[in-house]
Design an enzyme around this catalytic site. Structure first.
Site, PDB file in Angstrom:
ATOM      1  N   GLU A 179      53.487  33.502  40.763  1.00 56.38           N
ATOM      2  CA  GLU A 179      53.601  35.239  40.388  1.00 56.38           C
ATOM      3  C   GLU A 179      53.703  35.489  41.550  1.00 56.38           C
ATOM      4  OE1 GLU A 179      50.971  37.493  38.230  1.00 56.38           O
ATOM      5  OE2 GLU A 179      50.170  35.926  36.872  1.00 56.38           O
ATOM      6  N   GLU A 201      43.765  33.658  37.699  1.00 52.13           N
ATOM      7  CA  GLU A 201      43.429  34.302  38.684  1.00 52.13           C
ATOM      8  C   GLU A 201      42.180  34.653  38.849  1.00 52.13           C
ATOM      9  OE1 GLU A 201      45.711  38.465  38.716  1.00 52.13           O
ATOM     10  OE2 GLU A 201      46.901  37.423  40.284  1.00 52.13           O
TER      11      GLU A 201
HETATM   12  C1  BG6 Z   1      48.968  39.434  37.816  1.00 55.36           C
HETATM   13  C2  BG6 Z   1      48.222  38.911  36.722  1.00 55.36           C
HETATM   14  O1  BG6 Z   1      47.784  39.825  38.203  1.00 55.36           O
HETATM   15  O2  BG6 Z   1      50.076  40.477  37.643  1.00 55.36           O
HETATM   16  C3  BG6 Z   1      49.572  39.089  35.495  1.00 55.36           C
HETATM   17  O3  BG6 Z   1      48.214  37.636  36.430  1.00 55.36           O
HETATM   18  C4  BG6 Z   1      49.586  40.558  35.637  1.00 55.36           C
HETATM   19  O4  BG6 Z   1      49.084  39.460  34.249  1.00 55.36           O
HETATM   20  C5  BG6 Z   1      50.261  40.499  36.787  1.00 55.36           C
HETATM   21  O5  BG6 Z   1      51.003  41.057  34.095  1.00 55.36           O
HETATM   22  C6  BG6 Z   1      51.196  41.856  37.080  1.00 55.36           C
HETATM   23  O6  BG6 Z   1      50.400  43.186  37.091  1.00 55.36           O
HETATM   24  P1  BG6 Z   1      50.573  44.325  36.121  1.00 55.36           P
HETATM   25  O7  BG6 Z   1      49.428  45.123  36.210  1.00 55.36           O
HETATM   26  O8  BG6 Z   1      51.981  44.957  37.162  1.00 55.36           O
HETATM   27  O9  BG6 Z   1      51.321  43.945  35.568  1.00 55.36           O
END
Ligand code: BG6
Length: 481
Positions: free
Chosen positions: A377, A176
């Site tokens: 993701e 990111e």
């Molecule tokens: C992304 C990141 O922004 O979202 C991860 O690359 C992160 O590291 C994921 O865990 C989900 O976000 P969160 O805040 O729910 O853990």
């Protein structure tokens, strides 16, 4: 009609600081994430320059993948994973970031992890830096604000490329990277917080410093890609962007133009550089209006041009709306908020759920760049309840993932060259934004709680069996029976 390709990379995604634990084992040094406390949706996670007595630092144990990797990778294999996205903790290899010799014990750990993957025909997909900058570089240089971090990063890349050249083919340079276009990025992404103590969102913002630091990351990323292309032609190098899809709140042209402007600087700016190899035309005006002057050294532009990536990857969780004169209710989101979309529902953490937005986004990305794309993701952070018999019936998660996979299938049918899908937190892990365990994403439940207690025992959720079937049928059968 096209569907998922035969060699589609089904899998799951994690990051070292959120699941490995063993934060100081075998010579590892502290990263920015190791200096972060736990928190929640209402109680912000903080970074502290020294450890505070009686405060929980959730990365220190996390879910202890460091000592459970065999068992966890075996569970991924049972689901049928073709790939597993993980990051290397930079501070296992170079504990403060400034050493000239790597830490052998750290290198040996990832040998064991990659061997465990390969033994089960799982292709590792490695993020080189995922919110894990050595805290030593923060203290010495104020993080990426200093150009010296480029050399530290390239030395780290040289080491891991040489060591794992026969075990890893797919690499992502920075997780990111566009988090650095947002004030929140100064803590986990850029590490420009020397001496700062306070919440992630509260760090003093200095856009000049932020964009200069980002420039150093662009050069570092391009140097890593160029090195890989020259020395390891078998490698495939990718970028990684947070994609926060934005819609105009109304069809008022003011809202449409404002949305386009925000899309450019938040979602496209970094990947335009990493994929096309040069700063985009629209950045100039943004810099002028915001008093930003990015200092480049001779040769930087050539490096950016020569270090363009082979494939585009991104995280996708939510979308939001934009208006020129916001008069609507605000919403939460991954790294940034926006306006509430009346057509969408949101997770318990306020992230608006938008499967069709994924098809739209995939088409936008592929139309712009024309290189293979991967969703690295996606997922639903939710509070899971264990039933008396120990099962977790996470139908809500299955529903979320099913709808997103359906839209990916649509995008593949539209003609997008989609390489793979690694839903986030395939095993429960620590949340990046809040530092809590209660926000779970996994197919695998981990007995670990916000107060730091738990046996760390792993168990299969209902979604585990569902995802196993999805992979077995290459996405043809998405039903939840
Ligand atoms: C992304 C990141 O922004 O979202 C991860 O690359 C992160 O590291 C994921 O865990 C989900 O976000 P969160 O805040 O729910 O853990």
């Amino acid at each position: 009609m096209k569907t998922f390709r035969e060699d589609f990379l089904w899998g799951g995604a994690t990051a070292a600081n959120q699941f490995e634990g063993a934060w100081d084992a075998d010579g590892k040094g502290p990263s920015v994430s190791d200096m972060c406390t736990s928190g929640s949706y209402t109680n912000p996670k903080r970074i502290t320059p020294v450890f505070e007595e009686g405060v929980l630092y959730p990365s220190h144990e996390a879910i202890d993948f460091y000592h459970h990797y065999e068992e966890d990778i075996a569970l991924f294999a049972e689901m049928g994973f073709k790939t597993f996205r993980l990051s290397i903790a930079w501070t296992r290899i170079f504990p403060t970031g400034t050493e000239t010799e790597p830490n052998e014990a750290g290198l040996a750990f990832y040998d064991r992890v990659f061997d465990a993957c390969r033994k089960r025909n799982i292709e590792p997909l490695v993020t080189i830096s995922h919110y894990e900058m050595p805290y030593g570089l923060v203290e010495k240089y104020n993080g990426w604000a200093d150009r010296a971090c480029i050399d530290a990063y390239v030395r780290y890349c040289e080491t891991i490329f040489a060591r794992y050249q026969d075990k890893v083919k797919y690499w992502l340079t920075f997780n990111e990277i566009n988090m650095g276009t947002l004030p929140m990025g100064s803590v986990l992404s850029l590490g420009t917080v020397k001496g700062y103590s306070g919440p992630l969102m509260g760090a003093p913002d200095n856009p000049q410093e932020r964009f200069q630091a980002l420039h150093h990351q662009f050069v570092a990323s391009a140097k890593a890609v160029r090195l890989a292309h020259e020395k390891y032609p078998q490698f495939k190098m990718g970028n990684m962007s947070l994609f926060a899809t934005m819609y105009p709140y109304t069809c008022n042209p003011d809202d449409v133009v404002e949305t386009q402007r925000q899309m450019q600087m938040t979602n496209w700016f970094c990947s335009d550089i990493q994929v096309r190899g040069a700063y985009p035309y629209y950045a100039q005006r943004y810099f002028e209006e915001n008093g930003i002057e990015v200092r480049m050294e001779p040769g930087d532009e050539a490096i950016l041009r020569e270090g363009t990536v082979d494939f585009y990857t991104f995280s996708y969780y939510m979308s939001n709306c934009v208006a020129k004169n916001p008069a609507a209710e605000e919403t939460s989101g991954n790294g940034l908020g926006g306006l509430k979309n009346p057509y969408l529902e949101a997770s318990d953490w306020g992230w608006q759920i938008d499967p069709k937005g994924l098809r739209y986004t995939l088409n936008e990305i592929y139309a712009r760049y024309g290189i293979p794309v991967m969703v690295v993701e996606n997922g639903l952070g939710a509070r899971d309840e264990k039933a008396e018999d120990g099962s977790v019936n996470d139908d809500y998660r299955i529903e979320y993932l099913k709808k997103h996979i359906e839209q990916m299938r649509e995008a593949a049918a539209d003609g997008v060259d989609l390489m793979g899908y690694t839903p986030w937190g395939c095993i429960d892990l620590v949340s990046a934004s809040t530092g809590e365990m209660a926000k779970r994403y996994g197919f695998i439940y981990v007995d670990k709680y916000d107060d730091g207690t738990g046996t760390l025992e792993r168990s299969r959720k209902k979604s585990f069996y569902w995802y196993q079937k999805v992979i077995r049928t290459n996405g043809a059968d998405l039903e939840n029976e």
